[in-house]
Design a protein around this motif. Structure first.
Motif: not given
Lengths: 455, 161
Positions: A340-341, A358
């Motif tokens: 995920t960012r 990330e």
């Protein structure tokens, strides 16, 4: 000389058990370059015909005397140093006036290296370096042994440390990867390409300015600066090539073996499960070629001066590196891990590169990527995470952001999920705590699946 | 209270001894003395310079006084089943979780000024140099019992490297 009554001989053949001493040629190898220089100056002094027509006695006496002192010091060191192998323990006694005795529990050994610096290699000698968890100074260096003796000692130490038993012969090994010369030279040269190269322009710029103004001193300084920078670059390239030449990684029951070096060679062995964390790094200039390097944290390698020792592979195809890392960590597929960012507002703190920050985890490892131009993937197994931290500075708190850090032993790998949403950072932390607890309960042995093979 | 630095659900931060704030305020007061002396000295030469230095001294004192208070209130720790959770920092907030099984040693320290105020620091070390887990400003009795509990838990959970 106190060393003269002490036997300098070491035992030949037979399983290494009991008391041993360093090789009698050690003093000369320890003197190394310094000794060579001193002897050369002394000889020059003897050969030269001064104004009086005879040798230059002051020069001969001073430098010859220093050379003798270096050798005598070496002999004393050899005479008062002994090492003892007993059961699961290695003991080193040394010191002439201040006696020192170090004991190493072999089940705590993190890595065993056989090093052959040029000055020792000439005489067929090698150093055995035993690294335990703890500070850099906790490493024990046995300088020097005959190469065959050093190798059998390493095999024996590793055998004892992994529980294979005393007097183990050298374990058979299987080739994982070797770095071709062309690729190594290319990668090292490409890695030099960075903003620092702009400094090379300073010299010629000064020279041109000096020349056009008729200021010859400035021009001279400009040329000198250019030559100096060029020498520095050539030296850096040479050092890296000399260290990384013929880089070979093999796999054996007593651990991963790394072998490399041109003039001075070194063989490291890291027993299974001793790699604390690992990273795959891609400098910007390597991207067209798809090359990456792999580095690792091993307890006891420390931070200073060991960045080179922390190299697992200096240059390799990215695809292979990912498979190898997955295998080293006990069968992890890096592509399978969802990442995920940070939220978009993180752009205030990390303008463009927030997109690259990330992070994600599966049930074995935590993975974090960073870097837009040069890219890095940090991987740390839950089982090896030492402690966890959330940190937020004033800017992050205004934005409602926080960073999660996973602490590992000192080394190149520093894993963090930067600039997460504050609430997400905390839930990531809570989940990591849970995963760590579960992983510590069931210790997974490293590498149950067959190792990948370089094509 | 910031979300990521809240205590674990159902638990509250154990705060440290108020003597920590007292000690730091004493240090602040001691370091303002030279400034105050300068203000007095300048006042005899020039009223304005003395006034400005005096106001600066008061401002520094007020700001440092409240900063010490904020920092003191930010300290907290919770002993959980498997790990110790420590938080501190007013501007730069931090929260650290150290599993008992990862502790290499527990360090108990007190400097001369801290000893005079009856304060002790407890620091946890793991194999990672970056682990930043210390509890500042405990009373000697609290520090001793915390150390003993942590050592016992460390032995029970010991997981090597």
């Amino acid at each position: 000389m106190p060393g003269s009554e002490v036997s300098l001989g070491h035992t030949d053949g037979g399983p290494p058990e009991g008391t041993f001493r360093l090789h009698p040629l050690t003093p000369i190898a320890l003197g190394g370059r310094v000794l060579g220089l001193l002897v050369a100056i002394t000889l020059l002094g003897l050969a030269e015909r001064g104004s009086s027509g005879g040798p230059r006695w002051p020069q001969v006496i001073v430098f010859g005397g220093l050379a003798v002192l270096v050798v005598v010091h070496g002999f004393i060191t050899v005479a008062v140093t002994s090492y003892h192998l007993m059961g699961g323990e290695l003991r080193i006694d040394n010191g002439l006036f201040q006696k020192q005795s170090k004991r190493i529990r072999l089940d705590r050994v993190q890595s065993v290296d056989v090093l052959e610096p040029l000055s020792a290699r000439i005489f067929g000698l090698a150093e055995v370096k035993v690294t335990t968890a703890g500070s850099e100074r906790a490493a024990v260096r046995l300088r020097y042994l005959a190469l065959p003796e050093a190798r059998s000692l390493r095999a024996d130490l590793l055998g004892r440390s992994t529980g294979a038993g005393e007097g183990s012969p050298e374990a058979p090994e299987r080739l994982l990867v070797t770095v071709p010369h062309g690729r190594l030279v290319g990668s090292v040269l490409l890695e030099m390409i960075s903003w620092r190269l702009a400094l090379l322009a300073i010299g010629p710029a000064l020279a041109v300015v000096g020349q056009s103004n008729g200021h010859r001193a400035t021009a001279g300084i400009g040329i000198a600066i250019f030559v100096w920078f060029a020498v520095l670059i050539v030296h850096a390239v040479w050092q890296r090539l000399n260290f990384l030449w013929e880089f070979t990684v093999t796999e054996s029951p007593d651990g991963l073996r790394v072998r490399h070096g041109l003039l001075s060679t070194s063989r490291q062995t890291v027993p299974p499960g001793r790699i604390q964390a690992i990273l795959i790094h891609q400098p910007m200039s390597w991207r067209p070629f798809g090359w990456v390097q792999v580095r690792m944290n091993v307890a006891g390698y420390g931070r200073r001066g060991s960045t080179k020792r922390a190299t697992l592979i200096p240059v390799v195809d990215r695809d292979f590196a990912e498979r190898l890392v997955g295998w080293v960590l006990g069968g992890v597929d890096l592509d399978e891990i969802p990442l995920t960012r940070p939220p978009r507002r993180a752009a205030v703190r990390a303008p463009l590169w927030w997109r690259a920050q990330e992070a994600g985890a599966d049930d074995r490892v935590f993975v974090a990527r960073h870097g837009l131009l040069s890219r890095t993937i940090d991987i740390v197994p839950h089982q090896r995470t030492q402690s966890l931290r959330i940190a937020a500075g004033p800017v992050q708190r205004v934005l409602g952001l926080a960073s999660l850090h996973l602490d590992s032993t000192p080394g190149p790998v520093k894993t963090r999920a930067a600039n997460r949403d504050a609430g997400e950072a905390r839930s990531l932390l809570d989940r990591q705590v849970e995963r760590g607890r579960a992983a510590r309960r069931i210790a997974v042995p490293g590498g149950p699946v067959p190792a990948p093979q370089a094509t | 209270m910031d979300v990521p630095f809240a205590p674990p659900p159902g638990q509250a931060w154990t705060s440290v001894s108020p003597r920590l704030a007292r000690m730091r305020r004493a240090l602040v007061a001691a370091s303002v003395i030279p400034l105050a002396a300068a203000a007095l000295g300048l006042a005899s030469a020039s009223r304005l310079a003395g006034l400005i230095t005096g106001i600066a001294a008061v401002l520094v004192l007020v700001w440092a006084w409240s900063a010490v208070g904020r920092n003191f209130r930010s300290w907290g720790y919770v002993e959980r089943a498997d790990d110790l959770m420590v938080t501190h920092g007013a501007m730069f907030k931090k929260l650290t979780v150290v599993p008992y099984g990862r502790m290499q040693l527990v360090d108990v320290k007190a400097g001369p000024i801290e000893r005079a105020f009856g304060l002790v620091n407890v620091k946890l070390h793991t194999a990672a140099a970056t682990t930043d887990a210390q509890v500042r400003g405990l009373s000697p009795a609290d520090a001793g019992s915390l150390r003993d509990r942590l050592t016992a838990l460390g032995e029970a959970h010991g997981a090597g490297l």
